[in-house]
Design a protein around this motif. Structure first.
Motif, PDB file in Angstrom:
ATOM      1  N   ASP A  58       4.895  20.836 -42.347  1.00  0.00           N
ATOM      2  CA  ASP A  58       4.432  19.936 -43.393  1.00  0.00           C
ATOM      3  C   ASP A  58       4.338  18.507 -42.865  1.00  0.00           C
ATOM      4  OD1 ASP A  58       3.646  19.372 -46.119  1.00  0.00           O
ATOM      5  OD2 ASP A  58       5.614  18.403 -46.341  1.00  0.00           O
ATOM      6  N   GLU A  59       5.339  18.082 -42.101  1.00  0.00           N
ATOM      7  CA  GLU A  59       5.302  16.748 -41.501  1.00  0.00           C
ATOM      8  C   GLU A  59       4.117  16.603 -40.563  1.00  0.00           C
ATOM      9  OE1 GLU A  59       8.793  15.401 -39.488  1.00  0.00           O
ATOM     10  OE2 GLU A  59      10.088  16.183 -41.063  1.00  0.00           O
ATOM     11  N   MET A  60       3.863  17.626 -39.758  1.00  0.00           N
ATOM     12  CA  MET A  60       2.742  17.572 -38.820  1.00  0.00           C
ATOM     13  C   MET A  60       1.412  17.496 -39.572  1.00  0.00           C
ATOM     14  SD  MET A  60       4.071  20.223 -35.891  1.00  0.00           S
ATOM     15  CE  MET A  60       2.496  20.290 -35.080  1.00  0.00           C
ATOM     16  N   ARG A  61       1.301  18.251 -40.655  1.00  0.00           N
ATOM     17  CA  ARG A  61       0.074  18.212 -41.455  1.00  0.00           C
ATOM     18  C   ARG A  61      -0.143  16.820 -42.042  1.00  0.00           C
ATOM     19  NH1 ARG A  61      -0.856  17.985 -46.375  1.00  0.00           N
ATOM     20  NH2 ARG A  61       1.265  18.491 -46.997  1.00  0.00           N
ATOM     21  N   ARG A  62       0.935  16.240 -42.598  1.00  0.00           N
ATOM     22  CA  ARG A  62       0.818  14.899 -43.165  1.00  0.00           C
ATOM     23  C   ARG A  62       0.484  13.869 -42.101  1.00  0.00           C
ATOM     24  NH1 ARG A  62       5.923  13.726 -45.380  1.00  0.00           N
ATOM     25  NH2 ARG A  62       6.687  15.816 -45.067  1.00  0.00           N
ATOM     26  N   ALA A  63       1.077  13.993 -40.909  1.00  0.00           N
ATOM     27  CA  ALA A  63       0.788  13.060 -39.821  1.00  0.00           C
ATOM     28  C   ALA A  63      -0.669  13.179 -39.383  1.00  0.00           C
ATOM     29  CB  ALA A  63       1.716  13.320 -38.635  1.00  0.00           C
ATOM     30  N   SER A  64      -1.178  14.397 -39.366  1.00  0.00           N
ATOM     31  CA  SER A  64      -2.583  14.614 -38.997  1.00  0.00           C
ATOM     32  C   SER A  64      -3.518  13.969 -40.015  1.00  0.00           C
ATOM     33  CB  SER A  64      -2.858  16.111 -38.890  1.00  0.00           C
ATOM     34  OG  SER A  64      -4.213  16.342 -38.627  1.00  0.00           O
ATOM     35  N   VAL A  65      -3.188  14.116 -41.286  1.00  0.00           N
ATOM     36  CA  VAL A  65      -4.002  13.509 -42.340  1.00  0.00           C
ATOM     37  C   VAL A  65      -3.959  11.995 -42.216  1.00  0.00           C
ATOM     38  CG1 VAL A  65      -4.133  13.148 -44.856  1.00  0.00           C
ATOM     39  CG2 VAL A  65      -3.823  15.445 -43.930  1.00  0.00           C
ATOM     40  N   ARG A  66      -2.781  11.434 -41.970  1.00  0.00           N
ATOM     41  CA  ARG A  66      -2.667   9.979 -41.808  1.00  0.00           C
ATOM     42  C   ARG A  66      -3.465   9.497 -40.603  1.00  0.00           C
ATOM     43  NH1 ARG A  66       2.864  10.623 -43.399  1.00  0.00           N
ATOM     44  NH2 ARG A  66       3.486  10.716 -41.217  1.00  0.00           N
ATOM     45  N   THR A  67      -3.399  10.249 -39.497  1.00  0.00           N
ATOM     46  CA  THR A  67      -4.130   9.869 -38.287  1.00  0.00           C
ATOM     47  C   THR A  67      -5.631   9.873 -38.556  1.00  0.00           C
ATOM     48  OG1 THR A  67      -2.385  10.793 -36.908  1.00  0.00           O
ATOM     49  CG2 THR A  67      -4.514  10.468 -35.871  1.00  0.00           C
ATOM     50  N   THR A  68      -6.104  10.876 -39.260  1.00  0.00           N
ATOM     51  CA  THR A  68      -7.523  10.945 -39.602  1.00  0.00           C
ATOM     52  C   THR A  68      -7.921   9.766 -40.485  1.00  0.00           C
ATOM     53  OG1 THR A  68      -7.461  13.347 -39.449  1.00  0.00           O
ATOM     54  CG2 THR A  68      -9.301  12.394 -40.662  1.00  0.00           C
ATOM     55  N   ALA A  69      -7.087   9.446 -41.458  1.00  0.00           N
ATOM     56  CA  ALA A  69      -7.386   8.327 -42.360  1.00  0.00           C
ATOM     57  C   ALA A  69      -7.394   6.999 -41.606  1.00  0.00           C
ATOM     58  CB  ALA A  69      -6.364   8.289 -43.495  1.00  0.00           C
ATOM     59  N   ILE A  70      -6.455   6.816 -40.699  1.00  0.00           N
ATOM     60  CA  ILE A  70      -6.400   5.571 -39.911  1.00  0.00           C
ATOM     61  C   ILE A  70      -7.647   5.455 -39.041  1.00  0.00           C
ATOM     62  CG2 ILE A  70      -5.190   4.428 -38.011  1.00  0.00           C
ATOM     63  CD1 ILE A  70      -2.566   5.524 -39.291  1.00  0.00           C
ATOM     64  N   GLY A  71      -8.052   6.562 -38.433  1.00  0.00           N
ATOM     65  CA  GLY A  71      -9.262   6.550 -37.608  1.00  0.00           C
ATOM     66  C   GLY A  71     -10.499   6.201 -38.422  1.00  0.00           C
ATOM     67  N   ALA A  72     -10.600   6.775 -39.630  1.00  0.00           N
ATOM     68  CA  ALA A  72     -11.736   6.475 -40.500  1.00  0.00           C
ATOM     69  C   ALA A  72     -11.724   5.005 -40.914  1.00  0.00           C
ATOM     70  CB  ALA A  72     -11.710   7.376 -41.725  1.00  0.00           C
TER      71      ALA A  72
END
Length: 86
Positions: A58-72
């Motif tokens: 779950d932490e990894m999924r949330r970190a991936s979503v945050r990384t995608t949002a930061i990149g966008a």
């Protein structure tokens, strides 16, 4: 945003599993009670490790979503700063 997770619980469970495996290697198969107690302890530890794994996933999924949002966000902010054309 969540804080940093304490991994001591997972580490403790892994250490416990290692000890249980060592105990299982030395257990007498004729002692049914001891074998059943070991099986119960191993299953309890296994369930705890599965819970920890789910939390890490779950932490990894949330970190991936945050990384995608930061990149966008970064791409969007850079698009607004393009050099003026003459």
């Amino acid at each position: 945003m969540g804080g940093v997770r304490d991994h001591a619980v997972g580490e403790g469970l892994l250490l416990r599993l290692k000890r249980l495996v060592t105990r299982a290697g030395t257990a007498k198969t004729a002692d049914r009670g001891q074998v059943l107690a070991l099986l119960d302890d191993i299953e309890t530890t296994r369930c705890g490790l599965l819970r920890e794994c789910a939390q890490v996933e779950d932490e990894m999924r949330r970190a991936s979503v945050r990384t995608t949002a930061i990149g966008a966000y970064l791409r969007g902010s850079q698009a607004g700063r393009s050099r003026p054309r003459n």
